[in-house]
Design a protein around this motif. Structure first.
Motif, PDB file in Angstrom:
ATOM      1  N   THR A 111       1.046  -1.188   0.112  1.00 32.99           N
ATOM      2  CA  THR A 111      -0.076   0.001  -0.152  1.00 32.99           C
ATOM      3  C   THR A 111       0.895   1.132  -0.082  1.00 32.99           C
ATOM      4  OG1 THR A 111      -0.094  -0.144   2.468  1.00 32.99           O
ATOM      5  CG2 THR A 111      -1.975  -1.030   1.168  1.00 32.99           C
ATOM      6  N   CYS A 112       0.488   2.325  -0.602  1.00 33.25           N
ATOM      7  CA  CYS A 112       1.032   3.612  -0.565  1.00 33.25           C
ATOM      8  C   CYS A 112       1.368   4.338   0.629  1.00 33.25           C
ATOM      9  CB  CYS A 112       0.472   4.545  -1.543  1.00 33.25           C
ATOM     10  SG  CYS A 112       1.045   6.161  -1.574  1.00 33.25           S
ATOM     11  N   ILE A 113       2.524   4.491   1.207  1.00 26.22           N
ATOM     12  CA  ILE A 113       2.828   5.174   2.484  1.00 26.22           C
ATOM     13  C   ILE A 113       2.063   6.498   2.491  1.00 26.22           C
ATOM     14  CG2 ILE A 113       4.630   3.817   3.151  1.00 26.22           C
ATOM     15  CD1 ILE A 113       6.564   5.760   2.445  1.00 26.22           C
ATOM     16  N   LEU A 114       1.792   7.163   1.364  1.00 25.26           N
ATOM     17  CA  LEU A 114       1.348   8.669   1.629  1.00 25.26           C
ATOM     18  C   LEU A 114      -0.240   8.592   1.362  1.00 25.26           C
ATOM     19  CD1 LEU A 114       3.695   9.856  -1.235  1.00 25.26           C
ATOM     20  CD2 LEU A 114       3.810  10.410   1.300  1.00 25.26           C
ATOM     21  N   CYS A 115      -0.886   7.688   0.638  1.00 26.81           N
ATOM     22  CA  CYS A 115      -2.382   7.874   0.782  1.00 26.81           C
ATOM     23  C   CYS A 115      -2.959   6.474   1.129  1.00 26.81           C
ATOM     24  CB  CYS A 115      -2.889   8.255  -0.646  1.00 26.81           C
ATOM     25  SG  CYS A 115      -2.530   7.020  -1.923  1.00 26.81           S
ATOM     26  N   ASP A 116      -2.419   5.438   1.315  1.00 34.96           N
ATOM     27  CA  ASP A 116      -3.013   4.094   1.667  1.00 34.96           C
ATOM     28  C   ASP A 116      -3.607   3.108   0.537  1.00 34.96           C
ATOM     29  OD1 ASP A 116      -1.946   4.155   4.501  1.00 34.96           O
ATOM     30  OD2 ASP A 116      -3.795   5.223   5.125  1.00 34.96           O
ATOM     31  N   ILE A 156       4.526   3.038  -2.756  1.00 34.47           N
ATOM     32  CA  ILE A 156       3.885   4.260  -3.146  1.00 34.47           C
ATOM     33  C   ILE A 156       3.118   4.050  -4.428  1.00 34.47           C
ATOM     34  CG2 ILE A 156       5.968   4.910  -4.809  1.00 34.47           C
ATOM     35  CD1 ILE A 156       5.357   7.910  -3.765  1.00 34.47           C
ATOM     36  N   CYS A 157       1.993   4.521  -4.519  1.00 35.02           N
ATOM     37  CA  CYS A 157       1.256   4.313  -5.815  1.00 35.02           C
ATOM     38  C   CYS A 157       1.477   5.223  -6.856  1.00 35.02           C
ATOM     39  CB  CYS A 157      -0.475   4.499  -5.365  1.00 35.02           C
ATOM     40  SG  CYS A 157      -0.709   6.198  -5.148  1.00 35.02           S
ATOM     41  N   GLN A 158       0.986   4.940  -8.098  1.00 33.36           N
ATOM     42  CA  GLN A 158       1.680   5.564  -9.297  1.00 33.36           C
ATOM     43  C   GLN A 158       0.913   6.919  -9.267  1.00 33.36           C
ATOM     44  OE1 GLN A 158       3.602   3.905 -11.565  1.00 33.36           O
ATOM     45  NE2 GLN A 158       3.769   5.966 -12.318  1.00 33.36           N
ATOM     46  N   PRO A 159      -0.255   7.375  -9.045  1.00 35.36           N
ATOM     47  CA  PRO A 159      -0.509   8.772  -8.752  1.00 35.36           C
ATOM     48  C   PRO A 159       0.294   9.564  -7.810  1.00 35.36           C
ATOM     49  CG  PRO A 159      -2.466   7.343  -8.759  1.00 35.36           C
ATOM     50  CD  PRO A 159      -1.289   6.310  -8.660  1.00 35.36           C
ATOM     51  N   CYS A 160       0.726   9.101  -6.712  1.00 32.30           N
ATOM     52  CA  CYS A 160       1.710   9.568  -5.845  1.00 32.30           C
ATOM     53  C   CYS A 160       2.956   9.867  -6.438  1.00 32.30           C
ATOM     54  CB  CYS A 160       1.662   9.081  -4.389  1.00 32.30           C
ATOM     55  SG  CYS A 160       0.250   9.284  -3.384  1.00 32.30           S
ATOM     56  N   LEU A 161       3.500   8.645  -7.235  1.00 37.21           N
ATOM     57  CA  LEU A 161       4.803   8.691  -7.730  1.00 37.21           C
ATOM     58  C   LEU A 161       4.876   9.991  -8.930  1.00 37.21           C
ATOM     59  CD1 LEU A 161       7.506   7.007  -7.545  1.00 37.21           C
ATOM     60  CD2 LEU A 161       6.106   5.455  -9.181  1.00 37.21           C
TER      61      LEU A 161
HETATM   62 ZN   LIG Z   1      -0.525   7.224  -2.981  1.00 36.85          ZN
END
Ligand SMILES: [Zn+2]
Ligand SMILES: [Zn+2]
Length: 232
Positions: free
Chosen positions: A15-20, A29-34
């Motif tokens: 899971t993305c450490i920024l948005c879960d 990290i997920c692609q949109p955050c990346l």
């Molecule tokens: Zn994210």
């Protein structure tokens, strides 16, 4: 063991450490955050300072030509802004190992294609008082992932910060150089001609310059710098 990773990622995707949200890129990290990370692509070969105008690769800035730092080359793939700034700050103050692993992976991806890799990675050391107070050296934790991904040994005991220097925040470049002067020493000879210094963020590069000078006085020929983020 690749298949094991595949199964694990399929069953328990990171899971993305920024948005879960679930990450589909095998990182925390997920692609949109990346996609929101600001890349530093057009910068001085030696010190990593971004150029204002599009400049041919491997160009050295006028400041480095006039007064060359002791390190030879900097790889600084991201700007110290937005999400990257957040990741680095959180890492430093919350001893967040997942952040360190993510930063190491992001940096390793940018370095993978390099042809002349160094013989060892030296994370910028903290003074022992600072280390005890924090319980964690963020540069060492980022370096662990890089070392594994790029198959380059870590060197944790050669270089020490023997003088506890005040924080650099708010100091000019000149003051920073004075602040870290003679703060580092080598504990043992390094049998390498090409090494890399690793840090999370580079600002004026004073600390990196000082360590690189010590290494060069002790026979290392080429010192590169790898940092996740370049502040300017
Ligand atoms: Zn994210
Ligand atoms: Zn430069």
């Amino acid at each position: 063991m690749k298949w094991l990773n595949l199964i694990q990622n399929g069953l328990f995707p990171p899971t993305c450490i920024l948005c879960d949200n679930v990450s589909h890129c095998e990182k925390d990290i997920c692609q949109p955050c990346l996609n929101q990370l600001i890349e530093n692509t057009n910068y001085c070969y030696q010190c990593g300072t971004p150029f204002k105008q599009p400049t041919p690769q491997n160009t050295v800035c006028t400041a480095c030509l006039k007064n060359p730092p002791a390190y030879n080359r900097t790889i600084a793939p991201f700007a110290h802004q937005g999400i990257m700034r957040h990741l680095v700050t959180r890492l430093k103050f919350n001893d967040n190992y997942k952040n360190a692993r993510l930063l190491g992976m992001l940096l390793a991806e940018k370095i993978q294609a390099e042809t002349q890799l160094p013989q060892c990675i030296i994370p910028v050391p903290l003074h022992k008082n600072r280390y005890q107070e924090r319980g964690f050296n963020q540069s060492i934790e980022i370096a662990r992932t890089l070392s594994k991904k790029l198959n380059i040994p870590l060197e944790l005991n050669a270089c020490v910060r023997h003088r506890d220097t005040p924080h650099q925040v708010g100091l000019s470049k000149q003051e920073r150089l004075v602040n870290v002067k003679d703060a580092f020493s080598l504990q043992k000879p390094l049998p390498f001609s090409h090494v890399v210094l690793l840090d999370d963020v580079m600002t004026a590069g004073a600390t990196l310059h000082e360590i690189a000078s010590v290494l060069k006085k002790n026979g290392v020929e080429k010192v590169d710098v790898w940092v996740c983020a370049r502040a300017y």
